[in-house]
Design a protein around this motif. Structure first.
Motif, PDB file in Angstrom:
ATOM      1  N   GLY A   1      -3.982   2.239  -9.565  1.00  0.00           N
ATOM      2  CA  GLY A   1      -3.211   1.078  -9.165  1.00  0.00           C
ATOM      3  C   GLY A   1      -3.789  -0.189  -9.766  1.00  0.00           C
ATOM      4  N   VAL A   2      -3.317  -1.317  -9.261  1.00  0.00           N
ATOM      5  CA  VAL A   2      -3.796  -2.621  -9.729  1.00  0.00           C
ATOM      6  C   VAL A   2      -4.452  -3.352  -8.570  1.00  0.00           C
ATOM      7  CG1 VAL A   2      -3.165  -4.845 -10.751  1.00  0.00           C
ATOM      8  CG2 VAL A   2      -1.952  -2.765 -11.449  1.00  0.00           C
ATOM      9  N   MET A   3      -5.634  -3.859  -8.835  1.00  0.00           N
ATOM     10  CA  MET A   3      -6.345  -4.699  -7.861  1.00  0.00           C
ATOM     11  C   MET A   3      -6.210  -6.142  -8.297  1.00  0.00           C
ATOM     12  SD  MET A   3      -8.187  -4.314  -5.113  1.00  0.00           S
ATOM     13  CE  MET A   3      -8.309  -5.794  -4.108  1.00  0.00           C
ATOM     14  N   VAL A   4      -5.708  -6.987  -7.427  1.00  0.00           N
ATOM     15  CA  VAL A   4      -5.580  -8.414  -7.726  1.00  0.00           C
ATOM     16  C   VAL A   4      -6.462  -9.177  -6.751  1.00  0.00           C
ATOM     17  CG1 VAL A   4      -4.028 -10.375  -7.982  1.00  0.00           C
ATOM     18  CG2 VAL A   4      -3.224  -8.071  -8.540  1.00  0.00           C
ATOM     19  N   ILE A   5      -7.440  -9.881  -7.284  1.00  0.00           N
ATOM     20  CA  ILE A   5      -8.413 -10.585  -6.459  1.00  0.00           C
ATOM     21  C   ILE A   5      -8.262 -12.086  -6.654  1.00  0.00           C
ATOM     22  CG2 ILE A   5     -10.875 -10.994  -6.066  1.00  0.00           C
ATOM     23  CD1 ILE A   5     -11.398  -8.116  -6.951  1.00  0.00           C
ATOM     24  N   SER A   6      -8.225 -12.806  -5.548  1.00  0.00           N
ATOM     25  CA  SER A   6      -8.296 -14.263  -5.565  1.00  0.00           C
ATOM     26  C   SER A   6      -9.326 -14.704  -4.544  1.00  0.00           C
ATOM     27  CB  SER A   6      -6.935 -14.911  -5.257  1.00  0.00           C
ATOM     28  OG  SER A   6      -7.098 -16.322  -5.105  1.00  0.00           O
ATOM     29  N   GLY A   7     -10.539 -14.906  -5.040  1.00  0.00           N
ATOM     30  CA  GLY A   7     -11.625 -15.428  -4.224  1.00  0.00           C
ATOM     31  C   GLY A   7     -12.122 -16.697  -4.877  1.00  0.00           C
ATOM     32  N   THR A   8     -13.416 -16.783  -5.110  1.00  0.00           N
ATOM     33  CA  THR A   8     -13.946 -17.903  -5.888  1.00  0.00           C
ATOM     34  C   THR A   8     -13.311 -17.900  -7.269  1.00  0.00           C
ATOM     35  OG1 THR A   8     -16.042 -17.798  -4.697  1.00  0.00           O
ATOM     36  CG2 THR A   8     -16.044 -18.956  -6.808  1.00  0.00           C
TER      37      THR A   8
ATOM     38  N   LYS B   1       6.091   3.996 -10.513  1.00  0.00           N
ATOM     39  CA  LYS B   1       5.660   3.265  -9.331  1.00  0.00           C
ATOM     40  C   LYS B   1       4.135   3.221  -9.258  1.00  0.00           C
ATOM     41  CE  LYS B   1       9.756   4.206  -6.540  1.00  0.00           C
ATOM     42  NZ  LYS B   1      10.298   4.757  -5.263  1.00  0.00           N
ATOM     43  N   PHE B   2       3.608   2.129  -8.716  1.00  0.00           N
ATOM     44  CA  PHE B   2       2.157   1.970  -8.601  1.00  0.00           C
ATOM     45  C   PHE B   2       1.847   1.000  -7.465  1.00  0.00           C
ATOM     46  CE2 PHE B   2       3.763  -1.293 -11.362  1.00  0.00           C
ATOM     47  CZ  PHE B   2       3.046  -2.434 -11.045  1.00  0.00           C
ATOM     48  N   PRO B   3       0.686   1.157  -6.819  1.00  0.00           N
ATOM     49  CA  PRO B   3       0.299   0.225  -5.759  1.00  0.00           C
ATOM     50  C   PRO B   3      -0.423  -1.002  -6.332  1.00  0.00           C
ATOM     51  CG  PRO B   3      -1.269   2.017  -5.867  1.00  0.00           C
ATOM     52  CD  PRO B   3      -0.213   2.325  -6.902  1.00  0.00           C
ATOM     53  N   VAL B   4      -0.264  -2.108  -5.659  1.00  0.00           N
ATOM     54  CA  VAL B   4      -1.010  -3.327  -5.972  1.00  0.00           C
ATOM     55  C   VAL B   4      -1.746  -3.726  -4.699  1.00  0.00           C
ATOM     56  CG1 VAL B   4      -0.897  -5.749  -6.660  1.00  0.00           C
ATOM     57  CG2 VAL B   4       0.677  -4.089  -7.674  1.00  0.00           C
ATOM     58  N   VAL B   5      -3.059  -3.683  -4.762  1.00  0.00           N
ATOM     59  CA  VAL B   5      -3.886  -4.033  -3.604  1.00  0.00           C
ATOM     60  C   VAL B   5      -4.411  -5.449  -3.801  1.00  0.00           C
ATOM     61  CG1 VAL B   5      -5.902  -3.409  -2.231  1.00  0.00           C
ATOM     62  CG2 VAL B   5      -4.556  -1.622  -3.347  1.00  0.00           C
ATOM     63  N   VAL B   6      -4.347  -6.252  -2.765  1.00  0.00           N
ATOM     64  CA  VAL B   6      -4.843  -7.624  -2.867  1.00  0.00           C
ATOM     65  C   VAL B   6      -6.252  -7.710  -2.306  1.00  0.00           C
ATOM     66  CG1 VAL B   6      -2.528  -8.596  -2.740  1.00  0.00           C
ATOM     67  CG2 VAL B   6      -3.869  -8.371  -0.648  1.00  0.00           C
ATOM     68  N   GLY B   7      -7.029  -8.610  -2.897  1.00  0.00           N
ATOM     69  CA  GLY B   7      -8.402  -8.811  -2.452  1.00  0.00           C
ATOM     70  C   GLY B   7      -8.802 -10.267  -2.585  1.00  0.00           C
ATOM     71  N   GLY B   8      -9.946 -10.587  -2.022  1.00  0.00           N
ATOM     72  CA  GLY B   8     -10.405 -11.967  -2.023  1.00  0.00           C
ATOM     73  C   GLY B   8      -9.849 -12.727  -0.834  1.00  0.00           C
ATOM     74  N   SER B   9     -10.568 -13.717  -0.394  1.00  0.00           N
ATOM     75  CA  SER B   9     -10.201 -14.421   0.844  1.00  0.00           C
ATOM     76  C   SER B   9      -8.850 -15.118   0.754  1.00  0.00           C
ATOM     77  CB  SER B   9     -11.284 -15.438   1.201  1.00  0.00           C
ATOM     78  OG  SER B   9     -11.463 -16.378   0.154  1.00  0.00           O
ATOM     79  N   ASN B  10      -8.454 -15.560  -0.427  1.00  0.00           N
ATOM     80  CA  ASN B  10      -7.207 -16.317  -0.522  1.00  0.00           C
ATOM     81  C   ASN B  10      -5.982 -15.424  -0.329  1.00  0.00           C
ATOM     82  OD1 ASN B  10      -8.622 -18.773  -1.147  1.00  0.00           O
ATOM     83  ND2 ASN B  10      -8.973 -17.920  -3.185  1.00  0.00           N
TER      84      ASN B  10
ATOM     85  N   VAL C   1       3.101  -3.786  -3.022  1.00  0.00           N
ATOM     86  CA  VAL C   1       1.985  -4.675  -2.707  1.00  0.00           C
ATOM     87  C   VAL C   1       1.477  -4.363  -1.306  1.00  0.00           C
ATOM     88  CG1 VAL C   1       1.251  -7.085  -2.440  1.00  0.00           C
ATOM     89  CG2 VAL C   1       2.912  -6.460  -4.217  1.00  0.00           C
ATOM     90  N   MET C   2       0.163  -4.291  -1.163  1.00  0.00           N
ATOM     91  CA  MET C   2      -0.409  -3.910   0.120  1.00  0.00           C
ATOM     92  C   MET C   2      -1.736  -4.604   0.366  1.00  0.00           C
ATOM     93  SD  MET C   2      -1.609  -0.057  -1.001  1.00  0.00           S
ATOM     94  CE  MET C   2      -2.567   0.301   0.447  1.00  0.00           C
ATOM     95  N   GLN C   3      -2.017  -4.826   1.635  1.00  0.00           N
ATOM     96  CA  GLN C   3      -3.347  -5.242   2.045  1.00  0.00           C
ATOM     97  C   GLN C   3      -4.273  -4.020   1.991  1.00  0.00           C
ATOM     98  OE1 GLN C   3      -4.587  -8.210   2.848  1.00  0.00           O
ATOM     99  NE2 GLN C   3      -2.754  -9.487   3.045  1.00  0.00           N
ATOM    100  N   PRO C   4      -5.560  -4.222   1.770  1.00  0.00           N
ATOM    101  CA  PRO C   4      -6.467  -3.071   1.625  1.00  0.00           C
ATOM    102  C   PRO C   4      -6.667  -2.297   2.918  1.00  0.00           C
ATOM    103  CG  PRO C   4      -7.697  -5.127   1.651  1.00  0.00           C
ATOM    104  CD  PRO C   4      -6.246  -5.500   1.590  1.00  0.00           C
ATOM    105  N   ARG C   5      -6.842  -0.989   2.768  1.00  0.00           N
ATOM    106  CA  ARG C   5      -7.101  -0.129   3.928  1.00  0.00           C
ATOM    107  C   ARG C   5      -8.556  -0.226   4.373  1.00  0.00           C
ATOM    108  NH1 ARG C   5      -4.269   5.196   1.231  1.00  0.00           N
ATOM    109  NH2 ARG C   5      -2.111   4.400   1.156  1.00  0.00           N
ATOM    110  N   ALA C   6      -9.451  -0.471   3.422  1.00  0.00           N
ATOM    111  CA  ALA C   6     -10.882  -0.571   3.735  1.00  0.00           C
ATOM    112  C   ALA C   6     -11.490  -1.686   2.895  1.00  0.00           C
ATOM    113  CB  ALA C   6     -11.591   0.756   3.457  1.00  0.00           C
ATOM    114  N   GLU C   7     -12.694  -2.091   3.244  1.00  0.00           N
ATOM    115  CA  GLU C   7     -13.348  -3.192   2.560  1.00  0.00           C
ATOM    116  C   GLU C   7     -13.878  -2.755   1.188  1.00  0.00           C
ATOM    117  OE1 GLU C   7     -13.372  -6.339   3.671  1.00  0.00           O
ATOM    118  OE2 GLU C   7     -12.118  -5.548   5.281  1.00  0.00           O
TER     119      GLU C   7
END
Length: 306
Positions: free
Chosen positions: A117-124, A253-262, A286-292
């Motif tokens: 899948g794709v991990m999209v991170i928006s933190g610092t 089809k593919f999942p997109v997991v979001v990460g980072g505090s924003n 698009v999904m929120q993560p299941r685990a940290e």
């Protein structure tokens, strides 16, 4: 019993997890930044050692029982990045397997349970990183605040500061970002932001720390702040779509997991990002993560062992 440690090293903090051989998480801890691009090597090692020993203390296990350590760190993509970090782990745990990799990889494994899948991170900072089960990968963004990081905490804050200056000039309408930023920094007038930026501008984390002020203004309906978050959502979606085109060119089809505090903790930004993805690539879920992410670092290491 043997144990593994997973580390998610961001620009402002480090999260760690300890797991047994079955993948059961028995302890979590948070410590200071272990990002090797924002801290000297000795600080990275000291902060890593502190969080590792905190995890062991919370579970009552000894250093000799640590079988492996996986570091997920922003910007850790090349062999030259990984080697000194893996050597650092070996200094702390000589008997353990050491794996250093990009933070997006461990976040994806934690987020959806597999490297697909794709991990999209928006933190610092920000990045979009995609992986497939057959070993292919692609990335977009994540090049630092001067070459990329669109949609990150840094760019949200930076655009907020620009909005303050434009409003002060009369080029744009007044914005609620002004009072929030000036009060937070104890600065009387917008022109006072110039010496502040000269001193703190090179410090990515210091600028990104102002992003919550822009987000708070958006939550109160400030038009300039809302425009900044809309822009951030669009940029993050563009990065994810660029990755998807390379990995799933036939529209699978593919999942997109979001990460980072924003993306994880700002509903308006997450909802806008989700809407952008739906309109531009309906194959994405698009999904929120299941685990940290730190949990994902443990899971990834255990998968490598298997």
């Amino acid at each position: 019993m043997r144990w593994v440690i997973g580390i998610d090293g961001g620009g402002t903090k480090t999260s760690g997890a300890l797991a047994d051989a079955s993948g059961r998480i028995t302890a979590r801890a948070v410590g200071e930044s272990t990002n090797p691009y924002l801290n000297p090597p000795e600080v990275v090692e000291a902060n890593f050692r502190a969080i590792a020993y905190e995890l062991m203390s919370r579970s009552g296990v000894g250093a000799e029982t640590i079988d492996g350590v996986c570091l997920g760190l922003s910007g850790c993509d090349r062999p030259g990045d990984r080697a000194p970090l893996e050597a650092m782990v070996k200094r702390v745990f000589p008997q353990a397997r050491a794996v250093a990799t990009n933070d997006a990889l461990v976040a994806l494994v934690g987020g959806c349970g597999e490297l697909n899948g794709v991990m999209v991170i928006s933190g610092t900072g920000s990045i979009a990183y995609g992986f497939t089960p057959d070993g292919r990968s692609a990335r977009a963004g994540g090049y630092g605040q001067w070459l990329g990081d669109e949609g990150s905490g840094f760019t949200i804050a930076h655009r907020g500061l620009i909005a303050v200056m434009r409003a002060a000039d009369g080029r744009e309408p007044p914005t609620a970002i002004r009072e929030r930023v000036l009060s937070h920094l104890s600065i009387a007038e917008p022109m006072g932001l110039m010496p502040w930026m000269r001193e703190h501008g090179p410090d990515k984390a210091a600028v990104a720390a102002l992003a919550p002020l822009v987000i708070a203004a958006a939550e109160q309906g400030d038009p300039a702040a809302l425009d900044i978050l809309r822009w951030a959502a669009k940029e993050l979606a563009l990065a994810a779509i660029a990755v998807a085109r390379r990995l799933w060119p036939d529209g699978e089809k593919f999942p997109v997991v979001v990460g980072g505090s924003n993306l994880r903790r700002v509903p308006f930004l997450y909802d806008r990002f989700k809407a952008e993805m739906a309109s531009q690539n309906p194959a994405a879920t698009v999904m929120q993560p299941r685990a940290e992410p730190a949990d994902g670092a443990c899971f990834y290491l255990l998968q490598l062992r298997d």
